[in-house]
Design an enzyme around this catalytic site. Structure first.
Site, mmCIF file in Angstrom:
data_model
loop_
_atom_site.group_PDB
_atom_site.id
_atom_site.type_symbol
_atom_site.label_atom_id
_atom_site.label_comp_id
_atom_site.label_asym_id
_atom_site.label_seq_id
_atom_site.Cartn_x
_atom_site.Cartn_y
_atom_site.Cartn_z
ATOM 1 N N ASP A 1 -48.544 -11.086 29.087
ATOM 2 C CA ASP A 1 -47.612 -11.852 29.886
ATOM 3 C C ASP A 1 -47.983 -11.501 31.285
ATOM 4 O O ASP A 1 -48.071 -12.549 32.037
ATOM 5 C CB ASP A 1 -46.172 -11.440 29.556
ATOM 6 C CG ASP A 1 -45.607 -10.076 29.123
ATOM 7 O OD1 ASP A 1 -46.595 -9.155 29.142
ATOM 8 O OD2 ASP A 1 -44.749 -10.096 28.774
ATOM 9 N N ASP B 1 -56.264 -19.044 23.175
ATOM 10 C CA ASP B 1 -56.248 -20.521 23.075
ATOM 11 C C ASP B 1 -55.279 -21.016 24.277
ATOM 12 O O ASP B 1 -55.762 -21.949 25.004
ATOM 13 C CB ASP B 1 -55.584 -20.744 21.886
ATOM 14 C CG ASP B 1 -55.752 -22.115 21.479
ATOM 15 O OD1 ASP B 1 -56.362 -23.157 22.199
ATOM 16 O OD2 ASP B 1 -55.143 -22.514 20.447
ATOM 17 N N TYR C 1 -53.643 -17.699 13.131
ATOM 18 C CA TYR C 1 -54.252 -19.095 12.878
ATOM 19 C C TYR C 1 -54.663 -18.902 11.190
ATOM 20 O O TYR C 1 -55.524 -19.897 11.093
ATOM 21 C CB TYR C 1 -55.504 -19.060 13.773
ATOM 22 C CG TYR C 1 -55.156 -19.633 15.157
ATOM 23 C CD1 TYR C 1 -54.031 -18.956 15.812
ATOM 24 C CD2 TYR C 1 -55.595 -20.930 15.650
ATOM 25 C CE1 TYR C 1 -53.718 -19.416 17.154
ATOM 26 C CE2 TYR C 1 -55.091 -21.174 16.956
ATOM 27 C CZ TYR C 1 -54.205 -20.497 17.633
ATOM 28 O OH TYR C 1 -53.930 -20.837 19.000
ATOM 29 N N LYS D 1 -50.520 -7.765 23.131
ATOM 30 C CA LYS D 1 -48.825 -7.613 23.413
ATOM 31 C C LYS D 1 -48.572 -6.350 22.794
ATOM 32 O O LYS D 1 -47.802 -6.432 21.967
ATOM 33 C CB LYS D 1 -48.176 -8.870 23.030
ATOM 34 C CG LYS D 1 -46.759 -8.896 23.456
ATOM 35 C CD LYS D 1 -46.347 -8.938 24.741
ATOM 36 C CE LYS D 1 -44.927 -9.153 24.997
ATOM 37 N NZ LYS D 1 -44.352 -9.108 26.161
#
Ligand code: NAD
Length: 512
Positions: free
Chosen positions: A230, A254, A150, A197
């Site tokens: 995930d 988000d 971001y 991740k």
């Protein structure tokens, strides 16, 4: 009727970063009515706040579309910052970010400029009154709010390739992870799950996970676990009751917080707090919903629950509880806006969904009442910070021993194969720096590339020290770049390869 709704969360309070305000004075707050459904849900929210006797002195600022179109690329006028910095409390309706280049997200700008590092998003199911497949959902997502992808640092580098920079910092990780554990401790929550991740992004997400592992030991009474995002997201969508507090990076947070909010029955139900050391902002988690704007049918609940969090933050927990309890009563009484009606939550026999203002009126009518099926809410003023939280948010560690051991040179070229490019580039090898490998989109294509690997016009050429000592000097890189430029190589950018206290500060190429 049995009350299946999870109970604890509805009494959660955000870890206020400022001392509670005086109970008997009007607290100045900055209010923005926003775009799309923003003005409708803000009017409904302020009506309920006024009727409940919230001791606030709102001052209004204009933000959003109008400001973008007036030439303010971030959707806010310079003078509005003065109000935000003075009141330090912002109740904000959603705004529309115009699509296309040239416009920066106002939300991201506000969060970063004012240091609102923690985005706290409680998501609760209100079964059996609001239809949901997940009646036991009761969790809080603590989303890092300032970093990650971001930053908006994006560049087109070649004809075929654009890039967005993902920045994860140690201060950012420490602040958000500690906030999540403090939140759990303050609100009697039992477990914090970190999602990242780091199996793929070993340095960036790896740092987030590493900091989580460092800080969790300070909170032995709170269970802590890590999940790859995930499988974490998949479990969240199927078995949300496994989760209590989730802490994660900006983009993942988000996405999963919208999913979790929608799973409760409607994205329109969830409020959020953006907490900084000095300023805090409260809003709904949803956007400006242009598809239903102007119809007076939007659900004001998300913004209202954001306002409830704000009232607790400014030291008016009894007003917050009164509103929250009245709101729960409306749900128990089958008073629904159109979004909930669509989910089949409405009781048979109620002819029409309530509009935003009628819904507000229904809440006002129920002020002073306690819900019968849901456990009534009792908020407390923000508790003093615990010992951990009272420490400075971040203390910089002594600098590591840094050694420059090579450079990645990124090259734009579309005419040559990897082998031919290697020959051209190797001609520029200097005594200090030798070509070690070439990758394309991260995959090693030289030496020993596979013909099946698809290559774009964007190449990363890794040079390491050609000498035994392993270290190179900045001027060696300058010489290399001169040689490459002389040879007609189109250099896009470079990244230095460094070790920190002997540990590699760069990832290997895939297949290296
Ligand atoms: P959205 O959240 O505005 O809408 C998604 C869907 O949910 C729509 O069908 C909408 O009608 C519905 N919905 C949302 N809030 C609702 C409510 N309170 N009551 C009933 N239904 C509701 O997401 P989007 O359509 O992707 O984004 C629209 C605009 O909002 C974009 O310009 C986006 O940039 C902006 N946005 C702003 C914020 C913010 O200001 N905090 C957050 C997200 C998106």
């Amino acid at each position: 009727m049995k009350n299946d709704a999870p109970k604890d969360l509805i009494t959660d309070t955000v870890n206020a970063t400022d001392a509670s305000r005086q109970a008997d004075t009007l607290v100045p707050i900055t209010v923005a009515h926003g775009d799309g459904i923003g003005p409708e849900i803000m009017a409904a929210t302020l009506k309920v706040l006024a009727a409940a006797g919230a001791r606030i002195a709102p001052e209004t600022i204009e933000i959003g579309e109008k400001l973008y179109h007036a030439g303010h690329s971030s959707g806010i006028a310079p003078e509005s910052w003065e109000s935000l910095r003075r009141t330090q409390v912002f109740l904000k309706a959603p705004i529309t970010t115009p699509s296309g280049g040239g416009y920066k997200s106002l939300n991201v700008t506000i969060r970063k400029t004012l240091g609102l590092y923690a985005n706290v998003r409680p998501c609760v199911s209100y079964a059996p009154f609001v239809t949901t497949k997940h009646p036991k959902l009761n969790l809080v997502i603590v989303r890092e709010n300032e970093e990650d992808l971001y930053g908006g640092i994006e560049h087109r580098q070649t004809d075929e390739v654009v890039q967005c920079l993902k920045l994860i910092t140690r201060p950012g990780c420490e602040k958000i992870v500690r906030y999540a554990f403090e939140y759990a401790r303050t609100n009697g929550r039992k477990k914090v799950t970190c999602m990242s991740k780091d199996n793929i992004m070993k340095l960036t997400d790896g740092l987030f996970h590493q900091v989580f592992d460092e800080i969790r030991v300070e909170y032995p009474e709170i269970a802590a676990e890590h999940m790859i995002i995930d499988i974490g997201a998949a479990r969240l969508a199927t078995r949300p009751e496994l989760f209590d507090v989730i802490v994660t990076a900006n983009l993942y947070g988000d996405i999963i917080s919208d999913i979790a909010a929608e799973m409760t029955g409607s994205v329109g139900l969830a409020g959020s707090a953006n907490i900084g050391e000095h300023v805090a902002m409260f809003e709904a988690i949803h956007g400006s919903a242009p598809d239903i704007a102007g119809q007076g049918i939007a659900n004001p609940s998300g913004l209202l629950l954001g306002a409830v969090m704000m009232l607790v933050h400014i030291g008016q927990p009894e007003v917050a509880a009164n509103i929250h309890n009245a709101w729960l009563c409306t749900l128990e009484d089958g008073v629904f806006t159109a979004d909930l009606q669509r989910t089949g939550s409405a009781k048979a026999g109620l002819p029409l969904p309530f509009g935003s203002m009628d819904f507000a009126d229904a809440i006002v009518e129920r002020l002073g009442r306690l819900p019968e099926k849901f456990k009534p809410v009792h908020y407390q003023a923000p508790t003093p910070r615990t010992e951990q939280a009272a420490r400075p948010l971040y203390v910089r560690a002594p600098a590591a021993q840094k050694a420059l051991v090579g450079v990645d040179v990124f090259v734009h070229q579309s005419a040559l194969s990897a082998d031919d490019l290697a020959v051209q580039i190797q001609a520029s090898n200097t005594a200090a720096l030798q070509l070690q490998m070439i990758t394309n989109r991260g995959v090693k294509v030289w030496p020993g590339g596979f013909p099946e690997t698809f290559c774009t016009d964007h190449w990363r050429c890794r040079f390491t020290a050609g000498t035994d000592r392993g270290e190179v000097a900045q001027r060696d890189i300058v010489h290399l770049l001169s040689a490459l430029t002389e040879a007609g190589v189109d250099v896009i950018k470079t990244e230095n390869l460094c070790t920190f206290d002997g540990v590699k500060g760069f990832a290997l190429g895939q297949g290296q």
